[in-house]
Scaffold this active site. Structure first.
Site, PDB file in Angstrom:
ATOM      1  CB  THR A  86      -0.852   0.246   1.217  1.00  0.00           C
ATOM      2  OG1 THR A  86      -0.014  -0.204   2.333  1.00  0.00           O
ATOM      3  CG2 THR A  86      -1.876  -1.046   1.188  1.00  0.00           C
ATOM      4  CD  GLU A 151       3.618  -5.703   9.148  1.00  0.00           C
ATOM      5  OE1 GLU A 151       4.456  -6.502  10.193  1.00  0.00           O
ATOM      6  OE2 GLU A 151       3.817  -4.901   8.611  1.00  0.00           O
ATOM      7  CG  PHE A 252      11.346   2.445  18.645  1.00  0.00           C
ATOM      8  CD1 PHE A 252      11.271   1.229  19.135  1.00  0.00           C
ATOM      9  CD2 PHE A 252      11.058   2.944  17.491  1.00  0.00           C
ATOM     10  CE1 PHE A 252      11.396   0.404  18.214  1.00  0.00           C
ATOM     11  CE2 PHE A 252      10.941   1.978  16.627  1.00  0.00           C
ATOM     12  CZ  PHE A 252      11.243   0.722  16.698  1.00  0.00           C
ATOM     13  N   GLY A 256      19.460   9.573  16.072  1.00  0.00           N
ATOM     14  CA  GLY A 256      20.012   9.043  15.142  1.00  0.00           C
ATOM     15  C   GLY A 256      19.672  10.044  13.614  1.00  0.00           C
ATOM     16  N   GLY A 260      13.460   6.004   8.742  1.00  0.00           N
ATOM     17  CA  GLY A 260      13.259   5.712   7.604  1.00  0.00           C
ATOM     18  C   GLY A 260      12.565   4.494   7.280  1.00  0.00           C
ATOM     19  CB  CYS A 263       6.584   1.110   8.092  1.00  0.00           C
ATOM     20  SG  CYS A 263       6.884  -0.675   7.330  1.00  0.00           S
ATOM     21  CE  LYS A 324      14.622  -2.398  10.923  1.00  0.00           C
ATOM     22  NZ  LYS A 324      13.678  -3.129  11.546  1.00  0.00           N
ATOM     23  NE  ARG A 331      10.748  -0.735   0.651  1.00  0.00           N
ATOM     24  CZ  ARG A 331       9.834  -1.646   0.881  1.00  0.00           C
ATOM     25  NH1 ARG A 331       8.596  -1.568   0.316  1.00  0.00           N
ATOM     26  NH2 ARG A 331      10.047  -2.831   1.651  1.00  0.00           N
TER      27      ARG A 331
HETATM   28  C1  UGA Z   1       8.337  -0.645  11.856  1.00  0.00           C
HETATM   29  C2  UGA Z   1       7.626  -0.959  13.187  1.00  0.00           C
HETATM   30  O1  UGA Z   1       8.549  -0.844  14.099  1.00  0.00           O
HETATM   31  C3  UGA Z   1       6.935  -2.300  13.199  1.00  0.00           C
HETATM   32  O2  UGA Z   1       6.143  -2.644  14.351  1.00  0.00           O
HETATM   33  C4  UGA Z   1       5.829  -2.245  12.144  1.00  0.00           C
HETATM   34  O3  UGA Z   1       5.350  -3.535  12.045  1.00  0.00           O
HETATM   35  C5  UGA Z   1       6.630  -1.992  10.662  1.00  0.00           C
HETATM   36  O4  UGA Z   1       7.208  -0.738  10.795  1.00  0.00           O
HETATM   37  C6  UGA Z   1       5.578  -1.935   9.700  1.00  0.00           C
HETATM   38  O5  UGA Z   1       4.894  -1.052   9.765  1.00  0.00           O
HETATM   39  O6  UGA Z   1       5.331  -2.922   8.828  1.00  0.00           O
HETATM   40  P1  UGA Z   1      10.601  -1.227  10.623  1.00  0.00           P
HETATM   41  O7  UGA Z   1       9.917  -0.147   9.573  1.00  0.00           O
HETATM   42  O8  UGA Z   1      10.923  -2.386  10.150  1.00  0.00           O
HETATM   43  O9  UGA Z   1       9.197  -1.547  11.520  1.00  0.00           O
HETATM   44  O10 UGA Z   1      11.759  -0.693  11.585  1.00  0.00           O
HETATM   45  P2  UGA Z   1      12.000   0.015  12.850  1.00  0.00           P
HETATM   46  O11 UGA Z   1      12.787  -0.876  13.577  1.00  0.00           O
HETATM   47  O12 UGA Z   1      10.668   0.345  13.558  1.00  0.00           O
HETATM   48  O13 UGA Z   1      12.957   1.348  12.609  1.00  0.00           O
HETATM   49  C7  UGA Z   1      12.210   2.205  11.786  1.00  0.00           C
HETATM   50  C8  UGA Z   1      13.174   3.551  11.630  1.00  0.00           C
HETATM   51  O14 UGA Z   1      13.405   4.252  12.876  1.00  0.00           O
HETATM   52  C9  UGA Z   1      14.534   3.181  11.197  1.00  0.00           C
HETATM   53  O15 UGA Z   1      15.061   4.034  10.277  1.00  0.00           O
HETATM   54  C10 UGA Z   1      15.435   3.095  12.546  1.00  0.00           C
HETATM   55  O16 UGA Z   1      16.762   3.550  12.331  1.00  0.00           O
HETATM   56  C11 UGA Z   1      14.779   4.291  13.220  1.00  0.00           C
HETATM   57  N1  UGA Z   1      14.889   4.344  14.771  1.00  0.00           N
HETATM   58  C12 UGA Z   1      14.369   3.226  15.280  1.00  0.00           C
HETATM   59  C13 UGA Z   1      15.408   5.261  15.264  1.00  0.00           C
HETATM   60  O17 UGA Z   1      16.147   6.319  14.794  1.00  0.00           O
HETATM   61  N2  UGA Z   1      15.583   5.208  16.713  1.00  0.00           N
HETATM   62  C14 UGA Z   1      15.158   4.103  17.543  1.00  0.00           C
HETATM   63  O18 UGA Z   1      15.328   4.466  18.678  1.00  0.00           O
HETATM   64  C15 UGA Z   1      14.342   3.176  16.779  1.00  0.00           C
END
Ligand code: UGA
Length: 431
Positions: A86, A151, A252, A256, A260, A263, A324, A331
């Site tokens: 989506t 999810e 979280f 940083g 990105g 999602c 990450k 993306r």
């Molecule tokens: C995120 C959500 O955490 C999941 O629960 C959700 O299911 C998923 O999106 C989705 O909608 O499908 P994801 O995109 O895999 O998961 O990545 P995250 O680990 O959440 O990180 C997202 C971004 O935030 C990354 O760029 C990461 O570097 C950044 N981040 C995360 C930070 O800058 N600081 C943090 O403390 C945590």
């Protein structure tokens, strides 16, 4: 149970494989024949730790099948998960539901008996209502329930997140479909995790509200980090001190380069767009989006300052370029904005990423190196962009082999004091 996952992207493939691992008969269906052929040879199109092993085992044992015949796959199954993408509709910032409705139309023509139709894709509030309306033709009477089961998997941690979920959210108004879903998730909700039954619209919104909240938390600590940089405080201490309050929690809160991935950027934009349709102003989320968008520019200025306003012909090494660690996904990675901007300012870029080279960076001025050593040698500035484990214990002096160089640690993996003691010109985020 007999399950069909439509869409073998991240969500469909991981969830389908995990459902098979729990003992169900699963068909992962996709219109992309090339992908299905690859999967039938157990070639996994995405990088996700542990997934390949799981696919191979379940495929061998006959619980997991791949098919490009969506109609037949639907007919053979009792639960149909819609797992197609989506993406953001660039003109409106809405979630583009084209694929969801295409799949719905195929389901409409293949309801040979009662089936539970589940949206696992992240879809805006009222999408379930629209799917129901499409399916609700005379011949389909009493043959389906449309439910929402968002999810919450993180890339890089998806299998563990699936097997040990914080919560399973199921939105439906019928007892029958709720019981089917409860049974399906029983093996993992037994592990004291929470199964939350709610309305379909609420389940749809829970997903967006969760992602937007996490994006807000990250943006909040990033803004606090900006203040820390000016006031000589380490943002890591602030995150620890705040996180000790259980109402806040320590997750979280890692400052940083900005969030990105596939999602958070997409979902925050889509949530604002949904709210606009309901004539509601989500001013906080709007500010979060603006702040995160501005972060790349801020980091480019910071790099310029670190290099004393001279980026011309400077050799800059990126350690990691994915959004990450634990994924090959580019993306909305901050690197996509920062690297081209440095090139425009005359810098030369080397990069290394454990997930391999990236087509998107095919340029004479950007070189992919096969290892950390080749990437770092003779560099003027090392930028730790992604928090891969293999970047956590580096001997910078040995790697760069140059008298004067600088390190910009965008993930705060190193301790400023230790770096100072080693005489390394070190810069972090919010410190
Ligand atoms: C995120 C959500 O955490 C999941 O629960 C959700 O299911 C998923 O999106 C989705 O909608 O499908 P994801 O995109 O895999 O998961 O990545 P995250 O680990 O959440 O990180 C997202 C971004 O935030 C990354 O760029 C990461 O570097 C950044 N981040 C995360 C930070 O800058 N600081 C943090 O403390 C945590």
């Amino acid at each position: 149970m007999k399950i069909c996952m439509i869409g073998t992207g991240y969500v469909g493939l991981v969830s389908g494989t995990c459902f098979a691992e729990l003992g169900n008969q699963v068909i992962c269906a996709d219109i992309n024949k090339i992908k299905i052929n690859q999967l039938n040879e157990c070639n996994i199109p995405i990088y996700e730790p542990g997934l390949e092993e799981l696919v191979k085992r379940n495929f061998k044992q006959g619980r997991l099948k791949f098919s490009s015949n969506i109609s037949t796959s639907i007919k053979h199954s009792d639960i149909i998960f819609i797992c197609v993408g989506t993406p953001t509709n660039k003109k409106t910032n809405d979630a583009n539901l084209k694929h969801v409705f295409n799949v719905t139309n195929i389901i409409k023509n293949n309801l040979n008996k009662y089936k539970v139709i589940v949206t696992k894709s992240t879809v805006p509030v009222t999408t379930g209502d629209k799917i129901e309306k499409i399916l609700n033709i005379k011949k389909n009477k009493n043959k389906f329930d449309v439910i929402s089961n968002p999810e919450f998997l993180r890339e890089g941690e998806a299998i563990r997140d699936f097997m040990f979920p914080d919560r399973v959210v199921v939105g439906t108004s019928t007892k029958k479909s709720n019981n089917i879903m409860k049974n399906l998730y029983l093996p993992i909700i037994k592990k004291k995790n929470r199964y939350f039954h709610t309305s379909r619209r609420a389940a749809e919104l829970i997903k967006y509200a969760s992602n937007a909240f996490l994006a807000t938390k990250i943006t909040y600590i990033n803004e606090v980090a900006n203040l820390c940089e000016k006031s000589n405080i380490d943002v890591k201490d602030i995150a620890i001190g705040m996180g000790l309050d259980e109402r806040i929690g320590d997750r979280f809160l890692r400052a940083g380069p900005g969030y990105g991935g596939s999602c958070f950027p997409k979902d925050t934009r889509a949530l604002v767009s949904t709210a606009n349709k309901f004539k509601t102003d989500l001013s906080i989320i709007k500010t979060v989006i603006k702040s995160n968008d501005a972060r790349n520019k801020k980091l480019i200025l910071r790099i310029n300052k670190i290099m004393s306003n001279n980026l011309e012909n400077k050799k800059i090494t990126f350690l990691g370029v994915t959004f990450k660690a634990g994924t090959d996904d580019m993306r909305e990675s901050p690197a996509l904005n920062i690297i081209p901007s440095l090139i425009r300012r005359g810098s030369i870029i080397n990069y290394y990423d454990p997930s391999g080279s990236k087509d998107i960076f095919k340029s004479k001025k950007i070189k992919y190196c096969k290892n950390i050593k080749d990437a770092c040698i003779n560099s003027d500035l090392l930028i730790i962009h992604t928090e891969w484990n293999e970047f956590k214990q580096l001997n910078f002096k040995k790697l760069v082999q140059k008298k004067s160089f600088k390190v910009f640690d965008m993930r705060n993996l190193y301790t400023p004091d230790k770096m100072k003691k080693s005489n390394i010109k070190y810069f972090g985020i919010g410190r």
